[in-house]
Scaffold this motif. Structure first.
Motif, PDB file in Angstrom:
ATOM      1  N   ARG A 298     -36.979 -20.834 -73.693  1.00 17.57           N
ATOM      2  CA  ARG A 298     -36.667 -20.115 -74.937  1.00 17.57           C
ATOM      3  C   ARG A 298     -35.537 -20.865 -75.643  1.00 17.57           C
ATOM      4  NH1 ARG A 298     -35.990 -14.948 -70.892  1.00 17.57           N
ATOM      5  NH2 ARG A 298     -38.175 -14.288 -70.875  1.00 17.57           N
TER       6      ARG A 298
ATOM      7  N   SER B  89     -39.331  -2.881 -76.162  1.00 20.90           N
ATOM      8  CA  SER B  89     -38.059  -3.553 -76.412  1.00 20.90           C
ATOM      9  C   SER B  89     -37.434  -4.094 -75.136  1.00 20.90           C
ATOM     10  CB  SER B  89     -37.094  -2.583 -77.090  1.00 20.90           C
ATOM     11  OG  SER B  89     -36.867  -1.461 -76.261  1.00 20.90           O
ATOM     12  N   GLY B  90     -36.343  -4.865 -75.320  1.00 16.66           N
ATOM     13  CA  GLY B  90     -35.625  -5.411 -74.178  1.00 16.66           C
ATOM     14  C   GLY B  90     -34.702  -6.529 -74.594  1.00 16.66           C
ATOM     15  N   ILE B  91     -34.289  -7.303 -73.602  1.00 14.74           N
ATOM     16  CA  ILE B  91     -33.363  -8.417 -73.831  1.00 14.74           C
ATOM     17  C   ILE B  91     -33.889  -9.638 -73.085  1.00 14.74           C
ATOM     18  CG2 ILE B  91     -31.035  -9.290 -73.262  1.00 14.74           C
ATOM     19  CD1 ILE B  91     -30.025  -6.392 -73.639  1.00 14.74           C
ATOM     20  N   ILE B  92     -33.859 -10.796 -73.709  1.00 15.38           N
ATOM     21  CA  ILE B  92     -34.183 -12.037 -73.009  1.00 15.38           C
ATOM     22  C   ILE B  92     -32.930 -12.899 -72.891  1.00 15.38           C
ATOM     23  CG2 ILE B  92     -36.667 -12.135 -73.497  1.00 15.38           C
ATOM     24  CD1 ILE B  92     -36.044 -13.966 -75.852  1.00 15.38           C
ATOM     25  N   ASP B  93     -32.752 -13.473 -71.695  1.00 15.05           N
ATOM     26  CA  ASP B  93     -31.599 -14.335 -71.425  1.00 15.05           C
ATOM     27  C   ASP B  93     -32.032 -15.804 -71.476  1.00 15.05           C
ATOM     28  OD1 ASP B  93     -30.232 -11.975 -70.775  1.00 15.05           O
ATOM     29  OD2 ASP B  93     -30.779 -12.172 -68.656  1.00 15.05           O
ATOM     30  N   ASN B  94     -31.042 -16.662 -71.258  1.00 19.13           N
ATOM     31  CA  ASN B  94     -31.311 -18.101 -71.158  1.00 19.13           C
ATOM     32  C   ASN B  94     -32.048 -18.646 -72.381  1.00 19.13           C
ATOM     33  OD1 ASN B  94     -30.057 -18.040 -68.671  1.00 19.13           O
ATOM     34  ND2 ASN B  94     -31.963 -17.755 -67.549  1.00 19.13           N
TER      35      ASN B  94
ATOM     36  N   ASP C 157     -46.342 -15.913 -74.228  1.00 20.41           N
ATOM     37  CA  ASP C 157     -46.042 -14.905 -73.201  1.00 20.41           C
ATOM     38  C   ASP C 157     -44.844 -14.062 -73.609  1.00 20.41           C
ATOM     39  OD1 ASP C 157     -48.107 -15.512 -71.482  1.00 20.41           O
ATOM     40  OD2 ASP C 157     -46.904 -16.827 -70.205  1.00 20.41           O
ATOM     41  N   ASP C 158     -43.759 -14.723 -74.019  1.00 22.94           N
ATOM     42  CA  ASP C 158     -42.570 -13.995 -74.459  1.00 22.94           C
ATOM     43  C   ASP C 158     -42.912 -13.113 -75.664  1.00 22.94           C
ATOM     44  OD1 ASP C 158     -40.862 -15.007 -72.532  1.00 22.94           O
ATOM     45  OD2 ASP C 158     -40.092 -16.616 -73.787  1.00 22.94           O
TER      46      ASP C 158
ATOM     47  N   CYS D 172     -45.371 -10.160 -74.641  1.00 22.15           N
ATOM     48  CA  CYS D 172     -44.673  -9.195 -73.783  1.00 22.15           C
ATOM     49  C   CYS D 172     -43.918  -8.186 -74.638  1.00 22.15           C
ATOM     50  CB  CYS D 172     -43.719  -9.951 -72.871  1.00 22.15           C
ATOM     51  SG  CYS D 172     -42.464  -8.966 -72.056  1.00 22.15           S
ATOM     52  N   PHE D 173     -43.278  -8.658 -75.701  1.00 25.10           N
ATOM     53  CA  PHE D 173     -42.452  -7.788 -76.551  1.00 25.10           C
ATOM     54  C   PHE D 173     -43.161  -7.420 -77.861  1.00 25.10           C
ATOM     55  CE2 PHE D 173     -39.286  -9.851 -73.813  1.00 25.10           C
ATOM     56  CZ  PHE D 173     -38.535  -8.752 -73.424  1.00 25.10           C
TER      57      PHE D 173
ATOM     58  N   SER E  63     -34.843 -14.781 -67.125  1.00 25.09           N
ATOM     59  CA  SER E  63     -34.368 -13.421 -66.842  1.00 25.09           C
ATOM     60  C   SER E  63     -34.239 -12.590 -68.112  1.00 25.09           C
ATOM     61  CB  SER E  63     -33.031 -13.500 -66.119  1.00 25.09           C
ATOM     62  OG  SER E  63     -32.089 -14.163 -66.939  1.00 25.09           O
ATOM     63  N   GLY E  64     -33.974 -11.290 -67.902  1.00 23.27           N
ATOM     64  CA  GLY E  64     -33.779 -10.385 -69.023  1.00 23.27           C
ATOM     65  C   GLY E  64     -33.859  -8.945 -68.600  1.00 23.27           C
ATOM     66  N   ILE E  65     -34.047  -8.082 -69.584  1.00 25.60           N
ATOM     67  CA  ILE E  65     -34.139  -6.635 -69.344  1.00 25.60           C
ATOM     68  C   ILE E  65     -35.336  -6.097 -70.126  1.00 25.60           C
ATOM     69  CG2 ILE E  65     -33.006  -4.417 -69.857  1.00 25.60           C
ATOM     70  CD1 ILE E  65     -30.300  -5.877 -69.423  1.00 25.60           C
ATOM     71  N   ILE E  66     -36.112  -5.218 -69.488  1.00 27.59           N
ATOM     72  CA  ILE E  66     -37.172  -4.523 -70.226  1.00 27.59           C
ATOM     73  C   ILE E  66     -36.827  -3.041 -70.315  1.00 27.59           C
ATOM     74  CG2 ILE E  66     -39.072  -6.142 -69.822  1.00 27.59           C
ATOM     75  CD1 ILE E  66     -39.934  -4.405 -67.463  1.00 27.59           C
ATOM     76  N   ASP E  67     -37.034  -2.471 -71.512  1.00 28.32           N
ATOM     77  CA  ASP E  67     -36.771  -1.051 -71.754  1.00 28.32           C
ATOM     78  C   ASP E  67     -38.091  -0.265 -71.736  1.00 28.32           C
ATOM     79  OD1 ASP E  67     -34.146  -1.869 -72.348  1.00 28.32           O
ATOM     80  OD2 ASP E  67     -34.621  -2.072 -74.489  1.00 28.32           O
TER      81      ASP E  67
ATOM     82  N   ASP F  95     -48.756  -9.885 -69.390  1.00 31.90           N
ATOM     83  CA  ASP F  95     -47.826 -10.416 -70.403  1.00 31.90           C
ATOM     84  C   ASP F  95     -46.383 -10.234 -69.953  1.00 31.90           C
ATOM     85  OD1 ASP F  95     -49.712 -11.338 -72.182  1.00 31.90           O
ATOM     86  OD2 ASP F  95     -49.670  -9.554 -73.441  1.00 31.90           O
ATOM     87  N   ASP F  96     -46.064  -9.013 -69.506  1.00 32.12           N
ATOM     88  CA  ASP F  96     -44.707  -8.761 -69.024  1.00 32.12           C
ATOM     89  C   ASP F  96     -44.395  -9.655 -67.823  1.00 32.12           C
ATOM     90  OD1 ASP F  96     -44.057  -6.851 -70.919  1.00 32.12           O
ATOM     91  OD2 ASP F  96     -44.606  -5.152 -69.668  1.00 32.12           O
TER      92      ASP F  96
ATOM     93  N   CYS G  31     -44.174 -13.485 -68.885  1.00 32.90           N
ATOM     94  CA  CYS G  31     -42.979 -13.713 -69.713  1.00 32.90           C
ATOM     95  C   CYS G  31     -41.765 -13.961 -68.833  1.00 32.90           C
ATOM     96  CB  CYS G  31     -42.769 -12.500 -70.600  1.00 32.90           C
ATOM     97  SG  CYS G  31     -41.150 -12.364 -71.363  1.00 32.90           S
TER      98      CYS G  31
END
Lengths: 186, 186
Positions: free
Chosen positions: A117, A146-151, A169-170, A173-174, B146-150, B169-170, B173
């Motif tokens: 990313r 929703s969510g947060i992606i790192d890196n 994919d990213d 997924c969202f 890495s990240g967070i999914i809500d 997909d999730d 990702c």
């Protein structure tokens, strides 16, 4: 800080040598400009062949580069039967072998990666957006999934269009689409 | 709190009536048990047909249900050319139309959804894990992407196996595989 999303479908960058191997004297004609200055999607496509399956209609991007690189998603990787590492563009350490088929020839090389990313920036954007000295950030994504992606790496070029590049994919997924807006977390 | 991941590939649940339409008198034989008590992957598959493309080898899960439901990823949805909403299992409000082809017949119904991210729980698990009265949580995912999914819903059943169900997909990702461990954020 808001940023717009660019969704990168599977694609290939080619060296002049590999281009000639695949396309001979066929010219690398532009289909459309991409948001990054100077970059374009050509009218040409290749077929990727892995040990398991193949994927056709994979877009050749231009202009030609000093390295050949195939950027695919993890979903594509499962389908092809390859195991590409997550890498920043141009870093082919551990890249997996893949066969690329063009109309005039075929190459088999260790050039398959999952693109990390990344956000395109240049010196001016870094200064304007308060991003000087920052290597990577996280990004908050709104919506039903929703969510947060790192890196998420900041990728410098001479002249950039400020945009977050994600693979399919990213994005899927969202539930993100091209030009959607998301939020950089500093 | 740690939880293991179950990756759900595209699949279909069928009513007895729709099952007979697709498979006639062919028996719904078990291929393997799933982690959720009583649930199994059958030996049978169908083909999904959308306006754009079709996808074959889509697994029929058992046992039969009181509703027919096709669960696909957003990536599948683009490929098929359908627009399924994100829904909890059994909620087919706004589900998109899809054609399902079996060896003995075909059905066309508004049953295509993207399954919402969910965690299987039962009364005992809720009490043991401190999850009583909670509708949904977020989940932190480690790793290179890495990240967070809500919006991860807690899904109650009579007897559950404590597991986070994600679609491909999730999973792709975040480079997650079946039985990987992630962290519930309360």
């Amino acid at each position: 800080m808001r940023i717009s999303v660019g969704v990168s479908n599977r694609h290939i960058h080619l060296t002049e040598e590999d281009y000639k191997e695949l396309f001979g004297s066929i010219p690398l004609t532009k289909r459309n400009d991409l948001n990054q200055p100077g970059m374009f999607a050509s009218e040409l496509t290749v077929t990727l062949m892995g040990p398991k399956r193949s994927i056709s209609n994979v877009r050749v991007l231009g202009p030609l580069r000093t390295y050949t690189q195939v950027e695919i998603s993890k979903t594509d990787a499962y389908s092809l039967g390859v195991k590409p590492p997550v890498r920043n563009s141009g870093d082919l350490l551990g890249a997996d072998e893949i066969t690329v088929v063009g109309p005039m020839g075929t190459i088999t090389k260790k050039v398959a990666i999952i693109a990390a990313r990344h956000i395109h920036v240049d010196k001016k954007i870094r200064e304007e957006k308060g991003l000087v000295g920052i290597d990577k950030v996280s990004v908050r994504i709104p919506g039903e999934k929703s969510g947060i992606i790192d890196n998420v790496w900041l990728k410098d070029s001479e002249e950039a269009y400020f945009e977050l590049h994600l693979d399919t994919d990213d994005a899927n997924c969202f539930l993100l689409k091209q030009d959607d807006e998301v939020e950089i977390i500093l």
